[in-house]
Design an enzyme around this catalytic site. Sequence first.
Site, PDB file in Angstrom:
ATOM      1  N   SER A   1     -44.080  -0.492 -69.230  1.00  0.00           N
ATOM      2  CA  SER A   1     -43.636   0.063 -70.498  1.00  0.00           C
ATOM      3  C   SER A   1     -44.817   0.378 -71.405  1.00  0.00           C
ATOM      4  O   SER A   1     -45.816  -0.351 -71.436  1.00  0.00           O
ATOM      5  CB  SER A   1     -42.709  -0.931 -71.200  1.00  0.00           C
ATOM      6  OG  SER A   1     -42.393  -0.499 -72.511  1.00  0.00           O
TER       7      SER A   1
ATOM      8  N   TYR B   1     -42.023   6.662 -74.335  1.00  0.00           N
ATOM      9  CA  TYR B   1     -40.981   7.199 -75.196  1.00  0.00           C
ATOM     10  C   TYR B   1     -41.573   8.411 -75.909  1.00  0.00           C
ATOM     11  O   TYR B   1     -42.791   8.548 -76.024  1.00  0.00           O
ATOM     12  CB  TYR B   1     -40.533   6.166 -76.235  1.00  0.00           C
ATOM     13  CG  TYR B   1     -39.867   4.946 -75.663  1.00  0.00           C
ATOM     14  CD1 TYR B   1     -38.537   4.986 -75.259  1.00  0.00           C
ATOM     15  CD2 TYR B   1     -40.562   3.747 -75.526  1.00  0.00           C
ATOM     16  CE1 TYR B   1     -37.914   3.866 -74.736  1.00  0.00           C
ATOM     17  CE2 TYR B   1     -39.954   2.625 -75.009  1.00  0.00           C
ATOM     18  CZ  TYR B   1     -38.627   2.687 -74.613  1.00  0.00           C
ATOM     19  OH  TYR B   1     -38.017   1.571 -74.090  1.00  0.00           O
TER      20      TYR B   1
ATOM     21  N   THR C   1     -38.378   7.725 -70.976  1.00  0.00           N
ATOM     22  CA  THR C   1     -37.093   7.129 -71.328  1.00  0.00           C
ATOM     23  C   THR C   1     -36.484   7.888 -72.494  1.00  0.00           C
ATOM     24  O   THR C   1     -37.125   8.061 -73.530  1.00  0.00           O
ATOM     25  CB  THR C   1     -37.262   5.647 -71.686  1.00  0.00           C
ATOM     26  OG1 THR C   1     -37.802   4.951 -70.558  1.00  0.00           O
ATOM     27  CG2 THR C   1     -35.931   5.024 -72.062  1.00  0.00           C
TER      28      THR C   1
ATOM     29  N   LYS D   1     -35.544   8.741 -67.460  1.00  0.00           N
ATOM     30  CA  LYS D   1     -34.738   7.525 -67.404  1.00  0.00           C
ATOM     31  C   LYS D   1     -33.705   7.528 -68.534  1.00  0.00           C
ATOM     32  O   LYS D   1     -34.019   7.864 -69.673  1.00  0.00           O
ATOM     33  CB  LYS D   1     -35.649   6.305 -67.527  1.00  0.00           C
ATOM     34  CG  LYS D   1     -34.967   4.965 -67.318  1.00  0.00           C
ATOM     35  CD  LYS D   1     -36.026   3.859 -67.270  1.00  0.00           C
ATOM     36  CE  LYS D   1     -35.408   2.512 -66.958  1.00  0.00           C
ATOM     37  NZ  LYS D   1     -34.594   1.996 -68.073  1.00  0.00           N
TER      38      LYS D   1
ATOM     39  N   HIS E   1     -30.013   1.658 -70.444  1.00  0.00           N
ATOM     40  CA  HIS E   1     -30.953   0.750 -71.107  1.00  0.00           C
ATOM     41  C   HIS E   1     -30.503  -0.703 -70.987  1.00  0.00           C
ATOM     42  O   HIS E   1     -30.665  -1.501 -71.914  1.00  0.00           O
ATOM     43  CB  HIS E   1     -31.147   1.130 -72.573  1.00  0.00           C
ATOM     44  CG  HIS E   1     -32.585   1.100 -73.006  1.00  0.00           C
ATOM     45  ND1 HIS E   1     -33.346   2.229 -73.143  1.00  0.00           N
ATOM     46  CD2 HIS E   1     -33.417   0.073 -73.323  1.00  0.00           C
ATOM     47  CE1 HIS E   1     -34.566   1.915 -73.532  1.00  0.00           C
ATOM     48  NE2 HIS E   1     -34.638   0.599 -73.645  1.00  0.00           N
TER      49      HIS E   1
END
Length: 400
Positions: A108, A130, A156, A254, A278
């Site tokens: 992440s 993100y 994501t 995602k 999520h």
Amino acid sequence: MASGWFESVAEAQRRAKKRLPPSVYGALVAGSEQGLTVEDNVGAFSELGFAPTVAGKPASRDLGTTVMGQAVSLPVIISPTGVQAVHPDGEVAVARAAASRGTVMGLSSFASKPVEEVAAAGPATFFQVYWAGTREDMAAHLERARAAGAAGLILTLDWTFASGRDWGSPVIPDRIDVKTAMQFAPQVLRRPRWLLSYARTAHLPDLTVPNMTSRGGAAPTFFGAYGQWAATAPPSWDDVRWLAEQWGGPFMVKGVTRVDDAKRAAEAGVTAISVSNHGGNDLDGTPATIRVLPAIAAAVGDQVEVVLDGGIRRGGDVVKALALGARVVMIGRAYLWGLAANGQAGVENVLDILRGGVDSALLGLGHSSVHDLAPGDLVIPPGFTRTLGAPQAAARRRAA
């Protein structure tokens, strides 16, 4: 047991709960609002049964496959999750475990360890981002990940900044300082093993996110980076296409649960899509990912790789997902509980549990490879699946 070994993901969760301060454990369990989606993610797998065979079974089974150009020894990869303060080694320990078991590490951008350290520990690392800041900011994140040796990129898209839980949200501090340490001391002192693990490193848990800045730059706090992300306008499909072109390599979107979004992602040039909600932490009431998987796989499975994320707790769950069209699955809470229970060895333990379960299910179903799995291997109750964002679904809604 002295070795720290455990026989199930459920046992890893129990040990994590005993070891972690309540606020840290609460952040792992998470969910949102009523918790409908997080419960359905797990519970939906129990509605599916198996159709086993008897004689003529293969003497050995091949669990290997590929995902985004990476060969993996089992159809399970690590899903990117945010700040892993459950263990001092955090994402580095997870990357080492993934590498030792022959699979991919998803890192992440909100991780507690820099991408350079994690990619060095596990070369098969997919870096997750993100859409935060400007295109220039995004390009800088990509260049840093590329320089570190990341093998793939994950974007994501499914976060809506939902907040509030009926059972109460854990208190997560912005940073650990003397005042915060005093505030959390009562619950931390009740978890001496967790406290000792950090005391041995002579460092407090780090709640900064070093991957949300340039290499070597001052890492923002989790909530500082979260604020930048929340203030950024959501990306368009043109932005997604631009990001795929900028990366120029294996690229996953995602957070897909709708057929029309899956088709748009394929048109944007992605390599793979992750069918994900999520982990039930986002828009509560979204169906379990295993329910929406078959329609998405049928729509775009011949164009992109389809990955299932959400609710995996055993090898049988993995097999059910593959039978309904997934190429591999991603795990999140399962490996975090393993990490909390026993560090790198705990993550390896979780992956071994899933590997054993996949192998047992293949044997029971009479298959020699994970690529042989099909819907006919399952008992699927009427009304189990959900088709979102497809013309026929819209027509049914209008008729109703």
